[in-house]
Design a protein around this motif. Structure first.
Motif, PDB file in Angstrom:
ATOM      1  N   LYS A  32      -1.388   7.938   5.735  1.00 31.78           N
ATOM      2  CA  LYS A  32      -2.043   8.480   4.481  1.00 31.78           C
ATOM      3  C   LYS A  32      -3.637   7.945   4.508  1.00 31.78           C
ATOM      4  O   LYS A  32      -3.840   6.701   4.581  1.00 31.78           O
ATOM      5  CB  LYS A  32      -1.536   7.955   3.315  1.00 31.78           C
ATOM      6  CG  LYS A  32      -2.004   8.592   1.907  1.00 31.78           C
ATOM      7  CD  LYS A  32      -1.312   8.118   0.956  1.00 31.78           C
ATOM      8  CE  LYS A  32      -1.790   8.704  -0.539  1.00 31.78           C
ATOM      9  NZ  LYS A  32      -0.870   8.409  -1.656  1.00 31.78           N
ATOM     10  N   ILE A  33      -4.489   8.724   4.429  1.00 28.14           N
ATOM     11  CA  ILE A  33      -5.987   8.402   4.319  1.00 28.14           C
ATOM     12  C   ILE A  33      -6.402   8.551   2.816  1.00 28.14           C
ATOM     13  O   ILE A  33      -6.584   9.558   2.441  1.00 28.14           O
ATOM     14  CB  ILE A  33      -6.933   8.823   5.366  1.00 28.14           C
ATOM     15  CG1 ILE A  33      -6.306   8.797   6.649  1.00 28.14           C
ATOM     16  CG2 ILE A  33      -8.161   8.287   5.213  1.00 28.14           C
ATOM     17  CD1 ILE A  33      -6.154   7.508   7.430  1.00 28.14           C
ATOM     18  N   VAL A  34      -6.851   7.371   2.417  1.00 26.74           N
ATOM     19  CA  VAL A  34      -7.404   7.694   0.901  1.00 26.74           C
ATOM     20  C   VAL A  34      -8.743   7.273   0.864  1.00 26.74           C
ATOM     21  O   VAL A  34      -9.492   6.150   1.187  1.00 26.74           O
ATOM     22  CB  VAL A  34      -6.673   6.574  -0.217  1.00 26.74           C
ATOM     23  CG1 VAL A  34      -7.160   6.737  -1.543  1.00 26.74           C
ATOM     24  CG2 VAL A  34      -5.390   6.795   0.016  1.00 26.74           C
TER      25      VAL A  34
ATOM     26  N   PRO B  38      -9.501  -3.406  -6.776  1.00 30.98           N
ATOM     27  CA  PRO B  38      -8.136  -3.519  -7.366  1.00 30.98           C
ATOM     28  C   PRO B  38      -7.257  -2.802  -6.652  1.00 30.98           C
ATOM     29  O   PRO B  38      -6.165  -3.283  -6.825  1.00 30.98           O
ATOM     30  CB  PRO B  38      -8.688  -2.874  -8.781  1.00 30.98           C
ATOM     31  CG  PRO B  38      -9.918  -2.504  -8.865  1.00 30.98           C
ATOM     32  CD  PRO B  38     -10.713  -2.555  -7.703  1.00 30.98           C
ATOM     33  N   LEU B  39      -7.473  -1.605  -5.860  1.00 29.17           N
ATOM     34  CA  LEU B  39      -6.626  -1.188  -4.855  1.00 29.17           C
ATOM     35  C   LEU B  39      -5.224  -0.784  -5.696  1.00 29.17           C
ATOM     36  O   LEU B  39      -4.118  -1.310  -5.532  1.00 29.17           O
ATOM     37  CB  LEU B  39      -6.348  -2.017  -3.826  1.00 29.17           C
ATOM     38  CG  LEU B  39      -7.564  -2.164  -2.855  1.00 29.17           C
ATOM     39  CD1 LEU B  39      -7.198  -2.883  -1.733  1.00 29.17           C
ATOM     40  CD2 LEU B  39      -8.028  -0.980  -2.277  1.00 29.17           C
ATOM     41  N   THR B  40      -5.242   0.182  -6.720  1.00 29.03           N
ATOM     42  CA  THR B  40      -4.267   0.790  -7.424  1.00 29.03           C
ATOM     43  C   THR B  40      -3.391   1.622  -6.210  1.00 29.03           C
ATOM     44  O   THR B  40      -1.859   1.566  -6.297  1.00 29.03           O
ATOM     45  CB  THR B  40      -4.424   1.587  -8.269  1.00 29.03           C
ATOM     46  OG1 THR B  40      -5.261   2.805  -7.845  1.00 29.03           O
ATOM     47  CG2 THR B  40      -4.970   0.855  -9.633  1.00 29.03           C
ATOM     48  N   GLN B  41      -4.014   2.109  -5.128  1.00 30.42           N
ATOM     49  CA  GLN B  41      -3.346   2.656  -4.097  1.00 30.42           C
ATOM     50  C   GLN B  41      -2.597   1.703  -2.827  1.00 30.42           C
ATOM     51  O   GLN B  41      -3.621   0.764  -2.551  1.00 30.42           O
ATOM     52  CB  GLN B  41      -4.119   3.815  -3.330  1.00 30.42           C
ATOM     53  CG  GLN B  41      -4.743   4.981  -4.189  1.00 30.42           C
ATOM     54  CD  GLN B  41      -3.437   5.856  -4.427  1.00 30.42           C
ATOM     55  OE1 GLN B  41      -2.621   6.122  -3.688  1.00 30.42           O
ATOM     56  NE2 GLN B  41      -3.291   6.450  -5.710  1.00 30.42           N
ATOM     57  N   LYS B  42      -1.584   1.631  -2.583  1.00 29.89           N
ATOM     58  CA  LYS B  42      -1.061   0.602  -2.009  1.00 29.89           C
ATOM     59  C   LYS B  42      -0.392   1.002  -0.583  1.00 29.89           C
ATOM     60  O   LYS B  42      -0.006   0.343   0.375  1.00 29.89           O
ATOM     61  CB  LYS B  42       0.190  -0.174  -2.709  1.00 29.89           C
ATOM     62  CG  LYS B  42      -0.314  -0.755  -3.896  1.00 29.89           C
ATOM     63  CD  LYS B  42      -1.180  -2.076  -3.961  1.00 29.89           C
ATOM     64  CE  LYS B  42      -1.493  -2.631  -5.413  1.00 29.89           C
ATOM     65  NZ  LYS B  42      -2.543  -3.775  -4.949  1.00 29.89           N
TER      66      LYS B  42
ATOM     67  N   ILE C  13     -10.072   0.083   5.188  1.00 26.36           N
ATOM     68  CA  ILE C  13      -9.226  -1.071   4.765  1.00 26.36           C
ATOM     69  C   ILE C  13      -7.904  -0.672   4.667  1.00 26.36           C
ATOM     70  O   ILE C  13      -7.179   0.371   4.455  1.00 26.36           O
ATOM     71  CB  ILE C  13      -9.666  -1.267   3.033  1.00 26.36           C
ATOM     72  CG1 ILE C  13     -11.344  -1.648   2.877  1.00 26.36           C
ATOM     73  CG2 ILE C  13      -8.892  -2.274   2.353  1.00 26.36           C
ATOM     74  CD1 ILE C  13     -11.818  -0.880   1.730  1.00 26.36           C
ATOM     75  N   ASN C  14      -7.127  -1.681   4.872  1.00 25.34           N
ATOM     76  CA  ASN C  14      -5.790  -1.728   4.948  1.00 25.34           C
ATOM     77  C   ASN C  14      -5.054  -1.946   3.395  1.00 25.34           C
ATOM     78  O   ASN C  14      -5.432  -2.893   2.952  1.00 25.34           O
ATOM     79  CB  ASN C  14      -4.935  -2.933   5.574  1.00 25.34           C
ATOM     80  CG  ASN C  14      -3.679  -2.884   5.655  1.00 25.34           C
ATOM     81  OD1 ASN C  14      -2.934  -2.331   4.906  1.00 25.34           O
ATOM     82  ND2 ASN C  14      -3.008  -3.371   6.816  1.00 25.34           N
ATOM     83  N   LEU C  15      -4.647  -0.748   2.810  1.00 25.83           N
ATOM     84  CA  LEU C  15      -4.470  -0.632   1.542  1.00 25.83           C
ATOM     85  C   LEU C  15      -3.036  -1.516   1.030  1.00 25.83           C
ATOM     86  O   LEU C  15      -3.000  -1.891  -0.216  1.00 25.83           O
ATOM     87  CB  LEU C  15      -4.067   0.618   0.934  1.00 25.83           C
ATOM     88  CG  LEU C  15      -5.366   1.649   0.854  1.00 25.83           C
ATOM     89  CD1 LEU C  15      -5.072   3.090   0.576  1.00 25.83           C
ATOM     90  CD2 LEU C  15      -6.466   1.386   0.272  1.00 25.83           C
ATOM     91  N   ASN C  16      -2.424  -1.831   1.858  1.00 27.92           N
ATOM     92  CA  ASN C  16      -1.202  -2.556   1.879  1.00 27.92           C
ATOM     93  C   ASN C  16      -1.694  -4.058   1.538  1.00 27.92           C
ATOM     94  O   ASN C  16      -0.815  -4.819   0.555  1.00 27.92           O
ATOM     95  CB  ASN C  16      -0.288  -2.824   3.120  1.00 27.92           C
ATOM     96  CG  ASN C  16       0.768  -3.510   2.695  1.00 27.92           C
ATOM     97  OD1 ASN C  16       1.263  -4.637   3.333  1.00 27.92           O
ATOM     98  ND2 ASN C  16       1.757  -2.886   1.831  1.00 27.92           N
ATOM     99  N   ASN C  17      -2.581  -4.608   2.057  1.00 32.52           N
ATOM    100  CA  ASN C  17      -3.109  -5.890   1.659  1.00 32.52           C
ATOM    101  C   ASN C  17      -4.537  -6.201   1.409  1.00 32.52           C
ATOM    102  O   ASN C  17      -4.870  -7.434   1.276  1.00 32.52           O
ATOM    103  CB  ASN C  17      -2.777  -6.988   2.747  1.00 32.52           C
ATOM    104  CG  ASN C  17      -3.273  -6.541   4.191  1.00 32.52           C
ATOM    105  OD1 ASN C  17      -4.263  -5.844   4.440  1.00 32.52           O
ATOM    106  ND2 ASN C  17      -2.751  -6.940   5.376  1.00 32.52           N
TER     107      ASN C  17
END
Length: 207
Positions: free
Chosen positions: A31-33, A128-132, A158-162
């Motif tokens: 998934k690309i956000v 804040p990265l609400t998408q994880k 960016i790695n949205l997980n971390n």
């Protein structure tokens, strides 16, 4: 000597992790956000053309991001530039972050201005990265240069997980369009086109 070796080993390790993370951009599944535009490092060059700093702060900073969602087919960077099959445009995090900018009058300047990769890293730490899940792409704005009619962005993955930085690259784009909002939005279209036509292939080979 041991400290130097340890530092070198860590750098190699982090580089390998980043390369592995970036490779997912091209796998067709991840998934690309598209997170939108980050103005926290930006300068607006050309004081005669950015006179209304109140409107710049209260209207344009948000609306350049809102436009990406309202007209997502036109500004769908993950799909149009990165051939993503699983994608989303979600700019609310950066709208909130940009809203915290307080010194807008000092960000309108004449002359030259630039930022570094370290500045980009400082910016993304505040997201804040609400998408994880997946990989986020933001355009960290270096400048909107009115005399030169160009925008400078750092295209940032960016790695949205971390929240870690995977890769960032400085790119220049031509602004084009009628009215302030559309004029600078035209530079986003140019960035999307540049990535589609050339940078995508370069990045795919690199990672």
């Amino acid at each position: 000597m041991k400290k130097i070796l340890i530092i070198l080993m860590l750098l190699v390790s982090f580089s390998g992790i980043a390369q592995k993370g970036m490779s997912k951009v091209f796998d067709g599944k991840t998934k690309i956000v598209f997170l939108g535009l980050d103005f926290t490092q930006a300068r607006f060059i050309g004081q005669d053309d950015f006179k209304d700093t109140y409107k710049l702060k209260t209207y344009y900073l948000a609306n350049w991001n809102i436009l990406l969602e309202e007209e997502y087919q036109k500004y769908n960077l993950p799909m149009l530039s990165l051939n993503a099959n699983n994608y989303l445009t979600e700019t609310s995090d950066l709208i909130l972050l940009n809203d915290e900018i307080e010194d807008i009058d000092f960000r309108v300047i004449n002359g030259s201005y630039s930022i570094t990769e370290n500045d980009v890293k400082k910016s993304i730490k505040k997201y804040p990265l609400t998408q994880k899940e997946g990989i986020g792409v933001s355009l960290v704005v270096e400048s909107f240069n009115s005399p030169l009619e160009k925008a400078v962005y750092w295209v940032t993955f960016i790695n949205l997980n971390n929240g870690s930085l995977l890769y960032t690259e400085r790119m220049e784009a031509k602004a084009n369009g009628f009215g302030i909002r559309n004029f600078w939005a035209g530079s986003i279209v140019d960035i999307i086109t540049q990535i589609k036509d050339s940078r995508y292939r370069v990045w795919k080979r690199k990672f």
